[in-house]
Design an enzyme around this catalytic site. Structure first.
Site, mmCIF file in Angstrom:
data_model
loop_
_atom_site.group_PDB
_atom_site.id
_atom_site.type_symbol
_atom_site.label_atom_id
_atom_site.label_comp_id
_atom_site.label_asym_id
_atom_site.label_seq_id
_atom_site.Cartn_x
_atom_site.Cartn_y
_atom_site.Cartn_z
ATOM 1 N N LYS A 56 15.493 -54.245 45.321
ATOM 2 C CA LYS A 56 14.333 -54.546 44.463
ATOM 3 C C LYS A 56 14.814 -54.768 43.030
ATOM 4 O O LYS A 56 15.979 -54.478 42.711
ATOM 5 C CB LYS A 56 13.326 -53.403 44.533
ATOM 6 C CG LYS A 56 13.862 -52.078 43.998
ATOM 7 C CD LYS A 56 12.938 -50.912 44.329
ATOM 8 C CE LYS A 56 13.509 -49.605 43.843
ATOM 9 N NZ LYS A 56 12.774 -48.437 44.364
ATOM 10 N N ARG B 196 2.638 -40.388 44.720
ATOM 11 C CA ARG B 196 2.549 -41.734 44.157
ATOM 12 C C ARG B 196 1.931 -42.626 45.235
ATOM 13 O O ARG B 196 0.782 -42.975 45.164
ATOM 14 C CB ARG B 196 3.964 -42.183 43.760
ATOM 15 C CG ARG B 196 4.043 -43.259 42.740
ATOM 16 C CD ARG B 196 5.488 -43.546 42.339
ATOM 17 N NE ARG B 196 6.356 -43.817 43.490
ATOM 18 C CZ ARG B 196 7.622 -44.184 43.408
ATOM 19 N NH1 ARG B 196 8.209 -44.300 42.227
ATOM 20 N NH2 ARG B 196 8.333 -44.428 44.492
ATOM 21 N N TYR C 46 21.021 -52.394 10.269
ATOM 22 C CA TYR C 46 19.631 -52.035 9.960
ATOM 23 C C TYR C 46 19.498 -50.542 9.701
ATOM 24 O O TYR C 46 20.030 -49.726 10.452
ATOM 25 C CB TYR C 46 18.709 -52.435 11.105
ATOM 26 C CG TYR C 46 18.512 -53.929 11.219
ATOM 27 C CD1 TYR C 46 17.913 -54.656 10.194
ATOM 28 C CD2 TYR C 46 18.929 -54.612 12.356
ATOM 29 C CE1 TYR C 46 17.737 -56.033 10.302
ATOM 30 C CE2 TYR C 46 18.752 -55.978 12.478
ATOM 31 C CZ TYR C 46 18.147 -56.691 11.439
ATOM 32 O OH TYR C 46 17.982 -58.040 11.553
ATOM 33 N N MET D 128 19.288 -57.017 17.701
ATOM 34 C CA MET D 128 18.798 -57.849 18.805
ATOM 35 C C MET D 128 19.943 -58.557 19.530
ATOM 36 O O MET D 128 19.969 -58.605 20.759
ATOM 37 C CB MET D 128 17.796 -58.873 18.267
ATOM 38 C CG MET D 128 17.141 -59.698 19.342
ATOM 39 S SD MET D 128 16.009 -60.927 18.686
ATOM 40 C CE MET D 128 14.626 -59.913 18.198
HETATM 41 C C1 LIG Z 1 13.790 -47.570 44.962
HETATM 42 C C2 LIG Z 1 13.591 -46.876 46.245
HETATM 43 C C3 LIG Z 1 14.685 -46.359 46.956
HETATM 44 C C4 LIG Z 1 16.091 -46.359 46.423
HETATM 45 O O1 LIG Z 1 16.231 -45.345 45.459
HETATM 46 P P1 LIG Z 1 17.662 -45.035 44.797
HETATM 47 O O2 LIG Z 1 17.427 -43.813 44.007
HETATM 48 O O3 LIG Z 1 17.974 -46.210 43.928
HETATM 49 O O4 LIG Z 1 18.599 -44.882 45.909
HETATM 50 C C5 LIG Z 1 14.441 -45.797 48.196
HETATM 51 N N1 LIG Z 1 13.186 -45.732 48.703
HETATM 52 C C6 LIG Z 1 12.114 -46.188 48.034
HETATM 53 C C7 LIG Z 1 10.766 -46.064 48.625
HETATM 54 C C8 LIG Z 1 12.273 -46.767 46.774
HETATM 55 O O5 LIG Z 1 11.208 -47.213 46.115
#
Ligand SMILES: *Cc1c(COP(=O)(O)O)cnc(C)c1O
Length: 355
Positions: A34, A129, A251, A299
């Site tokens: 992802k 969640r 800055y 930046m």
């Molecule tokens: C992002 C995610 C993972 C992977 O998590 P890591 O800590 O990067 O290994 C696994 N399961 C779900 C449901 C996630 O959203």
């Protein structure tokens, strides 16, 4: 060309996948790609992780991109679909779905699909969640099982503290309790659980951050888990300044020279994804030697201390993170985690892929 370059190491991706396999030899691996593969580029990362049994992404567009590139593995949408139209497309392309809420279950029950879909049915065991409440799970499972649009069901949950002292035992106990008597494959472990909690290595494990060679556990370096960084972010010194004692830098003049200080100005700033909150003293490597950043990150530029490196000059190579400077060390200095820095790599940064 601006010298800032991110290099993606396919060999490191393969190596880290192998580490995950060695940790959980009985499990299938759902490589989590992802967020553009945690900033590494979905298409590049998939190449390095082609030996994974499946890929997990967030958006249908990412799933379809993987199918377009010819990947035949399981592809899972971690939040499932958002609309009935997406559901139909997922079915057409054999994309597996997380189902975490009643509205998704209803959508699935009401759809007329081209093919039944593989479902990862999520139970909320404490992350609070996504996922069905434990009290509702059995009933939801039975509805799912009765649904003609469903091809197979994997039972799934996600840990909140696999990386912390609290561990996974409470959530694991709840999961086992809720799913007792249901004969289905299961999927529990993220990277931290893969590395620390073998009891969570069930049918599918879901490594993310470890595949990219960063640590999921604060205080434990990726190296200690035998992981290799899959991304190097490197640039060059494009200007040199000599500060007299009492002169400020950048800055806010946040850094004030207390002694004659030689400063290298590096082509990399927060618009490239380098954290603006990295303070003076954040580790960085110039010509292969460790030194520190100085002053505020701008930046497009940041400054490094080359006072004790007479050999450093315009054109000297600078590693922002990679093998010499771990992304976790930079993240720690900036008060965040490696995940965020990797994901935040800006689209304007040129990327090259090497073996
Ligand atoms: C992002 C995610 C993972 C992977 O998590 P890591 O800590 O990067 O290994 C696994 N399961 C779900 C449901 C996630 O959203």
């Amino acid at each position: 060309m601006r010298p800032l370059l991110a290099t993606i190491h396919l060999a490191a991706l393969r190596h880290n996948l192998h580490v995950a396999r060695q940790c959980a030899p009985q499990s299938k691996i759902m490589a989590v790609v992802k967020a553009n593969a945690y900033g590494h580029g979905l298409s590049f990362a998939a190449k390095g992780l082609v030996a994974a049994d499946g890929f997990a992404v967030l958006g249908l567009n990412e799933a379809l991109a993987l199918r377009d590139e010819g990947y035949q593995q399981t592809v899972l949408l971690l939040e499932g679909v958002f609309t009935a139209d997406e559901l139909a497309q997922a079915a057409n392309n054999h994309i597996a779905l997380v189902v975490h809420s009643a509205w998704q279950l209803e959508m699935l029950e009401q759809a007329a699909l081209s093919a039944p879909i593989s479902i990862f049915l999520k139970v909320n065991t404490g992350m609070n969640r996504l996922g069905f409440a434990p009290a509702d799970y059995k009933a939801v499972f039975l509805r799912m099982q009765a649904c003609s649009n469903v091809a197979g069901i994997t039972l799934m949950t996600h840990f909140a503290t696999a990386d912390e002292a609290a561990g996974i035992s409470a959530q694991l106990a709840m999961f086992n309790d809720v799913t007792q008597g249901i004969d289905c494959p299961t999927s529990l472990a993220n990277s931290a659980a893969i590395l620390r909690h073998p009891v969570s290595h069930t049918d599918w494990v879901r490594p993310g951050i470890m595949l990219y060679g960063a640590s999921p556990v604060a205080g434990i370096r990726a190296e200690q888990f035998k992981l290799e960084p899959a991304m190097t972010l490197a640039s060059e010194i494009i200007a040199v300044q000599n500060l007299a004692p009492g002169q400020g830098l950048g800055y806010g003049q946040q850094f004030m020279a207390e002694r004659p200080t030689r400063v290298g100005v590096v082509a990399c700033g927060y618009a490239d994804g380098y954290p603006r909150h990295a303070p003076t003293g954040t580790p960085v490597a110039v010509s292969g030697k460790l030194t520190r950043t100085l002053g505020r990150v701008s930046m497009d530029m940041l400054c490094v201390d080359i006072t004790d490196m007479p050999e450093a000059e315009i054109g000297s190579p600078v590693e922002l993170w990679g093998k010499l400077v771990s992304v976790d060390a930079v993240a720690e200095a900036a008060g965040t985690v490696g995940y965020e820095l990797l994901c935040a790599l800006a689209p304007r940064v040129a990327v090259q892929v090497i073996e």
